[in-house]
Scaffold this active site. Structure first.
Site, short mmCIF file in Angstrom:
data_model
loop_
_atom_site.label_atom_id
_atom_site.label_comp_id
_atom_site.label_asym_id
_atom_site.label_seq_id
_atom_site.Cartn_x
_atom_site.Cartn_y
_atom_site.Cartn_z
N GLN A 124 0.82 -1.20 0.00
CA GLN A 124 0.00 0.00 0.00
C GLN A 124 0.86 1.25 0.00
O GLN A 124 2.07 1.21 0.21
CB GLN A 124 -0.92 0.00 1.23
CG GLN A 124 -0.16 -0.03 2.55
CD GLN A 124 -1.10 -0.15 3.74
OE1 GLN A 124 -1.29 0.80 4.49
NE2 GLN A 124 -1.71 -1.34 3.91
N HIS A 126 0.12 5.81 0.83
CA HIS A 126 -0.82 6.83 1.26
C HIS A 126 -0.60 8.09 0.43
O HIS A 126 0.54 8.48 0.18
CB HIS A 126 -0.64 7.13 2.74
CG HIS A 126 -0.66 5.90 3.59
ND1 HIS A 126 -1.76 5.06 3.67
CD2 HIS A 126 0.28 5.34 4.39
CE1 HIS A 126 -1.49 4.05 4.48
NE2 HIS A 126 -0.25 4.20 4.92
N GLU A 151 3.61 8.66 8.20
CA GLU A 151 3.47 7.84 9.40
C GLU A 151 4.82 7.34 9.90
O GLU A 151 5.83 7.38 9.18
CB GLU A 151 2.54 6.65 9.14
CG GLU A 151 3.01 5.70 8.06
CD GLU A 151 1.94 4.69 7.66
OE1 GLU A 151 0.74 4.96 7.87
OE2 GLU A 151 2.31 3.64 7.12
N HIS A 288 4.75 0.26 0.96
CA HIS A 288 5.15 -0.49 2.15
C HIS A 288 4.11 -1.55 2.46
O HIS A 288 2.98 -1.51 1.97
CB HIS A 288 5.33 0.44 3.36
CG HIS A 288 4.09 1.19 3.73
ND1 HIS A 288 3.66 2.31 3.03
CD2 HIS A 288 3.17 1.01 4.72
CE1 HIS A 288 2.56 2.77 3.57
NE2 HIS A 288 2.23 2.00 4.59
N ARG A 307 -4.29 0.35 -2.18
CA ARG A 307 -3.75 -1.01 -2.08
C ARG A 307 -3.49 -1.61 -3.46
O ARG A 307 -4.19 -1.30 -4.41
CB ARG A 307 -4.71 -1.91 -1.31
CG ARG A 307 -5.00 -1.44 0.10
CD ARG A 307 -6.00 -2.36 0.81
NE ARG A 307 -6.28 -1.89 2.16
CZ ARG A 307 -7.23 -1.01 2.46
NH1 ARG A 307 -7.99 -0.53 1.50
NH2 ARG A 307 -7.42 -0.62 3.70
#
Length: 432
Positions: A124, A126, A151, A288, A307
């Site tokens: 996936q 972001h 993140e 990642h 995804r």
């Protein structure tokens, strides 16, 4: 747990505003989570909640924050759930501090989680803010908000992940060693990688983008045939040589996700193994997949995920392949910096968040100084006492507390105490 609150007579409402707020938090039962008491999420949730908890279910994530997909609630005096943390912040905006309020408005800009990973999450990435706004507008049911999602994952146990594209020289070795990749993307395209050097960064990105997109876009029948061929070859070669860590991982992924293109794409990513107390961070548009272990994760307040493999959830392969940055190289591993006795700080290059880890031996004490931004505190081990100018609270494993801006916290442990603080990045709060 009883909470003794002492508001100073001369402090009034201002002292009460700085009182710590005990939270009840939400959990996610995604199928990749650890089952029952094997899960750290389960154990924290059991201590944090009065609900009957099913020990046969997976417990994947505990969410601490204000995101509507998993809100935290203030604990009422009788121990029940009160208003959401977001509602309370809306009524008490000064709890965020002026700089945070001016930058992000009346909301907590970070989301704090505990993850218990039994088997791999999806490959996936972001989106950045620009893409997030576009995706949320077009598909609000899939992409729940319009924010980016940088993140950081801080390992609580040994923690494994695939993270970012491998360096160019390693990629060349992979193309030579894994003939199945050439079968999927074509020899002409695969061989482009041998005609580029690290000095031409844009050319490198272009070539890797082409190869990776062709790989991920292979049709289901071709993917099934090539993954099976790869599996047979590796099993045969394992009789004659020791397989590499990445090859063993690929066989493990194939068992869990047979015929999935994510099995072969794993060769393109760095295989990272974090020891407890080590962290990695991920910017927008970086591929990642978390593989196994337990971690604390903090991110900008968002739940946007694109995804492309190793999952039964909806895929958006073309969006993922087009959005990736295609930066090559091993990710930076943060070991943390000791900022005072017993407290280690993990400081990523993102304004929204940082994490402090407090390892406090039995009978010891320390201080979290006042900062002009909010924090969330999570206790994962031990017992102790926490005091501010407005309150003195007993704390133990599973406690989660909201700390308003400008609140100094004194800690004393009665047994070995492990506590995590997620807060606004210090570089934002204290610019040079």
């Amino acid at each position: 747990m009883e909470i003794a609150t002492v508001v100073k007579a001369n402090g009034g409402c201002e002292a009460d505003r700085r009182r710590l707020r005990r939270l009840r938090c939400s959990v996610k039962d995604y199928d990749w989570g650890k089952i029952g008491s094997d899960s750290l999420v389960y154990r924290v949730y059991a201590a944090n909640s009065d609900y009957e908890i099913d020990p046969t279910r997976p417990y994947a994530e505990l969410w601490m924050g204000t995101h509507e997909s998993g809100p935290s609630y203030l604990e009422d005096a009788d121990g029940s759930n009160g208003v959401t943390l977001r509602s309370w912040i809306t009524e008490n905006p000064k709890s965020l501090g002026n700089r945070v309020l001016e930058k992000w408005g009346c909301d907590l800009p970070f989301l704090f989680k505990v993850l218990s990973v039994a088997r791999p999450l999806s490959i996936q990435a972001h989106p950045d803010k620009k893409l997030a706004k576009k995706m949320h507008k077009a598909h609000p049911n899939l992409y729940k908000d319009d924010n980016h999602k940088p993140e950081m994952a801080l390992a609580y146990t040994q923690f494994e992940a695939l993270c970012g594209f491998i360096p160019l020289q390693e990629l060349k070795s992979v193309i030579r060693a894994i003939p199945e990749i050439e079968e999927l993307v074509g020899s002409e395209e695969a061989n482009q990688v041998f005609c580029i050097t690290e000095h031409d960064e844009e050319k490198v990105k272009s070539v890797v983008r082409t190869i990776f997109t062709l790989l991920m876009s292979a049709d289901a029948d071709t993917t099934k045939k090539i993954v099976s061929k790869l599996k047979r070859r590796l099993h045969m070669e394992s009789q004659e040589r020791q397989l590499t860590d990445k090859e063993r991982l690929v066989l493990k992924l194939e068992k869990q996700y047979p015929n999935d293109i994510g099995v072969i794409s794993a060769f393109f990513f760095n295989y990272v193994k974090l020891n407890p107390g080590e962290a990695l961070y991920l910017g927008a548009n970086e591929p990642h997949a978390y593989l196994f272990g337990e971690c604390l994760e903090v991110m900008a307040t968002s739940d946007n995920v694109v995804r492309a493999g190793l999952t039964s959830k909806p895929l958006d392969i073309q969006t993922l392949c087009s959005m990736l940055s295609y930066k090559l190289g091993y990710p930076e591993i943060l070991k943390g910096t000791r900022i005072r006795p017993y407290i280690t700080r993990y400081l990523p290059p993102f304004e929204e968040f940082e994490v402090d880890l407090c390892d406090l031996p039995s009978g010891a004490s320390t201080v979290f100084p006042s900062v002009p931004g909010p924090s969330l505190l999570l206790v994962l081990q031990g017992e102790g006492r926490m005091s501010t100018e407005a309150s003195a609270d007993g704390i133990s494993m599973g406690d989660v507390l909201f700390v308003p801006a400008d609140t100094e916290i004194h800690l004393r442990s009665s047994s070995d105490l492990k506590l995590y603080r997620a807060g606004i990045n210090s570089r934002f709060l204290f610019p040079l």
